[in-house]
Write a protein that holds these residues in place. Sequence first.
Motif, PDB file in Angstrom:
ATOM      1  N   HIS A  84      76.230  -4.574  38.569  1.00  0.00           N
ATOM      2  CA  HIS A  84      75.615  -4.971  39.332  1.00  0.00           C
ATOM      3  C   HIS A  84      74.131  -5.583  39.156  1.00  0.00           C
ATOM      4  O   HIS A  84      73.635  -6.358  39.532  1.00  0.00           O
ATOM      5  CB  HIS A  84      75.229  -3.583  40.439  1.00  0.00           C
ATOM      6  CG  HIS A  84      74.461  -4.262  41.743  1.00  0.00           C
ATOM      7  ND1 HIS A  84      74.687  -5.350  42.420  1.00  0.00           N
ATOM      8  CD2 HIS A  84      73.164  -3.514  42.145  1.00  0.00           C
ATOM      9  CE1 HIS A  84      73.495  -5.209  43.375  1.00  0.00           C
ATOM     10  NE2 HIS A  84      72.743  -4.406  43.053  1.00  0.00           N
ATOM     11  N   GLY A  85      73.553  -4.894  38.155  1.00  0.00           N
ATOM     12  CA  GLY A  85      72.294  -5.223  37.613  1.00  0.00           C
ATOM     13  C   GLY A  85      72.437  -6.351  36.500  1.00  0.00           C
ATOM     14  O   GLY A  85      71.316  -6.623  35.761  1.00  0.00           O
ATOM     15  N   ASN A 135      70.252   2.958  38.006  1.00  0.00           N
ATOM     16  CA  ASN A 135      71.264   2.613  36.916  1.00  0.00           C
ATOM     17  C   ASN A 135      71.617   1.207  36.810  1.00  0.00           C
ATOM     18  O   ASN A 135      72.692   0.701  35.898  1.00  0.00           O
ATOM     19  CB  ASN A 135      72.427   3.629  37.264  1.00  0.00           C
ATOM     20  CG  ASN A 135      72.231   5.027  36.851  1.00  0.00           C
ATOM     21  OD1 ASN A 135      72.102   5.330  35.664  1.00  0.00           O
ATOM     22  ND2 ASN A 135      72.526   5.993  37.972  1.00  0.00           N
ATOM     23  N   SER A 136      70.971   0.487  37.404  1.00  0.00           N
ATOM     24  CA  SER A 136      71.416  -1.168  37.454  1.00  0.00           C
ATOM     25  C   SER A 136      70.241  -1.758  37.016  1.00  0.00           C
ATOM     26  O   SER A 136      70.068  -2.890  36.825  1.00  0.00           O
ATOM     27  CB  SER A 136      72.061  -1.612  38.925  1.00  0.00           C
ATOM     28  OG  SER A 136      70.907  -1.477  39.748  1.00  0.00           O
ATOM     29  N   CYS A 150      77.103   0.186  38.212  1.00  0.00           N
ATOM     30  CA  CYS A 150      75.864  -0.053  38.697  1.00  0.00           C
ATOM     31  C   CYS A 150      75.304  -1.210  37.387  1.00  0.00           C
ATOM     32  O   CYS A 150      74.379  -2.039  37.831  1.00  0.00           O
ATOM     33  CB  CYS A 150      74.878   1.313  38.384  1.00  0.00           C
ATOM     34  SG  CYS A 150      75.237   2.400  39.810  1.00  0.00           S
ATOM     35  N   ALA A 151      75.731  -1.032  36.308  1.00  0.00           N
ATOM     36  CA  ALA A 151      74.988  -1.626  35.397  1.00  0.00           C
ATOM     37  C   ALA A 151      75.545  -3.149  35.640  1.00  0.00           C
ATOM     38  O   ALA A 151      74.724  -4.178  35.461  1.00  0.00           O
ATOM     39  CB  ALA A 151      75.605  -1.319  33.851  1.00  0.00           C
ATOM     40  N   LEU A 184      78.940  -1.494  42.010  1.00  0.00           N
ATOM     41  CA  LEU A 184      78.381  -0.273  42.907  1.00  0.00           C
ATOM     42  C   LEU A 184      77.122  -0.930  43.347  1.00  0.00           C
ATOM     43  O   LEU A 184      76.222  -0.978  42.476  1.00  0.00           O
ATOM     44  CB  LEU A 184      78.295   0.980  42.443  1.00  0.00           C
ATOM     45  CG  LEU A 184      77.918   2.038  43.023  1.00  0.00           C
ATOM     46  CD1 LEU A 184      78.636   2.504  44.403  1.00  0.00           C
ATOM     47  CD2 LEU A 184      77.967   3.563  42.354  1.00  0.00           C
ATOM     48  N   THR A 185      76.945  -1.090  44.596  1.00  0.00           N
ATOM     49  CA  THR A 185      75.647  -1.707  45.043  1.00  0.00           C
ATOM     50  C   THR A 185      74.971  -0.724  46.255  1.00  0.00           C
ATOM     51  O   THR A 185      75.449   0.342  46.873  1.00  0.00           O
ATOM     52  CB  THR A 185      75.883  -2.846  45.731  1.00  0.00           C
ATOM     53  OG1 THR A 185      76.680  -2.714  46.963  1.00  0.00           O
ATOM     54  CG2 THR A 185      76.690  -3.773  44.813  1.00  0.00           C
ATOM     55  N   ALA A 186      73.604  -0.980  46.359  1.00  0.00           N
ATOM     56  CA  ALA A 186      72.939  -0.094  47.402  1.00  0.00           C
ATOM     57  C   ALA A 186      73.560  -0.502  48.731  1.00  0.00           C
ATOM     58  O   ALA A 186      73.613   0.424  49.806  1.00  0.00           O
ATOM     59  CB  ALA A 186      71.501  -0.659  47.277  1.00  0.00           C
ATOM     60  N   VAL A 216      71.792   3.866  42.651  1.00  0.00           N
ATOM     61  CA  VAL A 216      72.282   2.690  42.217  1.00  0.00           C
ATOM     62  C   VAL A 216      71.151   1.775  41.632  1.00  0.00           C
ATOM     63  O   VAL A 216      71.243   1.095  40.310  1.00  0.00           O
ATOM     64  CB  VAL A 216      72.992   1.765  43.296  1.00  0.00           C
ATOM     65  CG1 VAL A 216      73.102   0.083  42.976  1.00  0.00           C
ATOM     66  CG2 VAL A 216      74.215   2.338  43.956  1.00  0.00           C
ATOM     67  N   ASP A 267      73.754  -6.119  33.623  1.00  0.00           N
ATOM     68  CA  ASP A 267      73.400  -5.413  32.275  1.00  0.00           C
ATOM     69  C   ASP A 267      74.775  -5.319  31.429  1.00  0.00           C
ATOM     70  O   ASP A 267      75.434  -4.505  31.959  1.00  0.00           O
ATOM     71  CB  ASP A 267      72.598  -4.111  32.716  1.00  0.00           C
ATOM     72  CG  ASP A 267      72.719  -3.197  31.248  1.00  0.00           C
ATOM     73  OD1 ASP A 267      72.568  -3.719  30.020  1.00  0.00           O
ATOM     74  OD2 ASP A 267      72.325  -2.098  31.579  1.00  0.00           O
TER      75      ASP A 267
END
Lengths: 384, 384
Positions: free
Chosen positions: B297-298, A379-380, B294-295, B371-373, A376, B300
């Motif tokens: 989540h970030g 990719n984040s 993931c992106a 999708l997160t840690a 995660v 992005d």
Amino acid sequence: MSVTAARGFSAAGVAAGIKSNGNPDLALVVNNGPCRAAAGVFTANRVKAAPVVWSEQVIRGGAVSAVILNSGGANACTGAPGFQDTRATAEKVAAVLDGHRAGEVAVASTGLIGTRLPMDRILPGVETVAAALAEDGGEQAAVAIKTTDSVHKTAVFEGEGWTVGGMAKGAGMLAPGLATMLVVLTTDADLDSKALDKALRGATRLTFDRVDSDGCMSTNDTVLLLASGASGKTPEYAAFAEAVRTVCEDLARQLIGDAEGASKDIRIDVVNAATEDDAVEAGRSIARNNLLKCAIHGEDPNWGRVLSAIGTTGASFEPDRLNVAINGVWVCKDGSIGADRDGVDMSGREVVITADLAAGTEAATLWANDLTAEYVHENSAYSS
Amino acid sequence: MSVTAARGFSAAGVAAGIKSNGNPDLALVVNNGPCRAAAGVFTANRVKAAPVVWSEQVIRGGAVSAVILNSGGANACTGAPGFQDTRATAEKVAAVLDGHRAGEVAVASTGLIGTRLPMDRILPGVETVAAALAEDGGEQAAVAIKTTDSVHKTAVFEGEGWTVGGMAKGAGMLAPGLATMLVVLTTDADLDSKALDKALRGATRLTFDRVDSDGCMSTNDTVLLLASGASGKTPEYAAFAEAVRTVCEDLARQLIGDAEGASKDIRIDVVNAATEDDAVEAGRSIARNNLLKCAIHGEDPNWGRVLSAIGTTGASFEPDRLNVAINGVWVCKDGSIGADRDGVDMSGREVVITADLAAGTEAATLWANDLTAEYVHENSAYSS
């Protein structure tokens, strides 16, 4: 030894300034002949990067004299200008090398989707990388195609008087059709494009196509096989096909072993399926189940998630005849509770899931990774 | 108000000791009539938990007088003994309540797959929960079906003289067909099972079936709709169907809003598709792309991953006509680079992805999570 293990090839890898961190990012593989037969397998994604569209066209011509590969940018979703960039790169390679035509130069790119390549770095880079070509340049080429890979990946098979070698990159967006971002295989065997194509398709079907790190299919996947004929030998087809399969399997396993953020390699053996397609379908569903991938990360032999994944497929099976072993312990028997889960040791890097569909005699093996917080994060935290 | 918002229903939730942490884990919903019409929609997973197999059978009978629901164990992959546990639970409910038959008692279970239920806790628990039945017991019932849910979920729609209410649980293993673990809807409208079935299927198709938190389809998904007829009113079918859809949509959104470890709710609007099926297929592929999740989540705006996901589908589209907006900014135009990604603000909880297939006039909206840690942690740290 990589792509220069086989005679008749030279290669190089340099830092052309495509990546902002100064790492190597441009690789060139040249087939010095006497033959230039080639085959290629490309992503099944309908959104194909410009270099994939270009190289498919090159492969249809039946001959590849050189492959230019860049990391630091996928040149995908870049429209007509992106395709023109690919063409200009191939034309530059042909101009710099003696006796090459742009139409025989394959191009491969990897990196972020949706940004134009810095052509002001790539075109001068082609001159630099061509000047660096060497008969032992395979390792440098393998290094230059890395993106988030932690190590470069190479493999070699020595036949009787002939050799198959190769390099691969890929650490994320690994999923069937094909699994790998970029792979170049070379051989000094003397074979025509038709034989190369058959051997390559047979090998990728059982190797790269059965690797599924994160269920995400790339826009840029490319696997090329180039034959120089420099050994003067024409091996038996079966022996050659087996060599190609061996090298592909080795590289595919290296991809899974180096997948982004993974802490476990998961081998999924689907056995006693009615058909091979059923085995692959069930295996893929298991490989892509996020909940199972998390459980394996936590070393939890959560076989219910395996059954739940199989249950979403159209494969032939009766729910109350399914059996599942994790690392050899049959924790699920006849669709219900089997041996004690506490007997399963999942402390190693490799975890083997055996799914017995009890519906026939066919089988397939797939490879996947666990799902981790590091995946995660990788990719984040930034665009890739 | 949950399942007791509509007249003619009583409910309760108690701690029966199924969960080791002492939290409420057994809920009972009773239809006091005068009608007992009912409809149900169940998981499409071929590996079905015992209570699903049982309740499908009950629904085929056309009448449901009570629903007993437990958390703390899914009773899935437990074989014939597990099915016997479900039957014994229904028989116990019928024995404890006056005028009920086991064949009209639906059963629903949620929790870990592959372990037997503690029947020595459940059977006495049925007596306790029946003794606690109350006309305002809907909230307690909603609390007792929680597993990893951080909040209980209820919704109510007030018609003209009639009401539709409901409760839901589900925080993981949320994926189409159905998205939800357990949902019970009640109404005091006077409608037959056929009308209920039509309204329920129409509603779930557009709501729970279009929620995809983690791509994992449960073995236990159950959505029930019970009608008491206690209002004495028979609404227009269209108005009733709209009420059911509204309640389902409300609950589906609550599920996504409370999904395990999620930090973003992602709304995916697929527009200008050739068919609704195409829109849903493209939407699902986007919803399940781990790299995109993931992106997001970030924060992005990695639109290349949206195109890459669409490219794996069979939907009608031309790659160079696709357009993608993230939170209203058209970052991808004609399959290539559009507006500046830096203009996208993704700081809020809700992220809207608009995928324009430029192939027709149909559309669909799906809901997913990032999708997160934390998702990895929740699903690897312990069995669930």
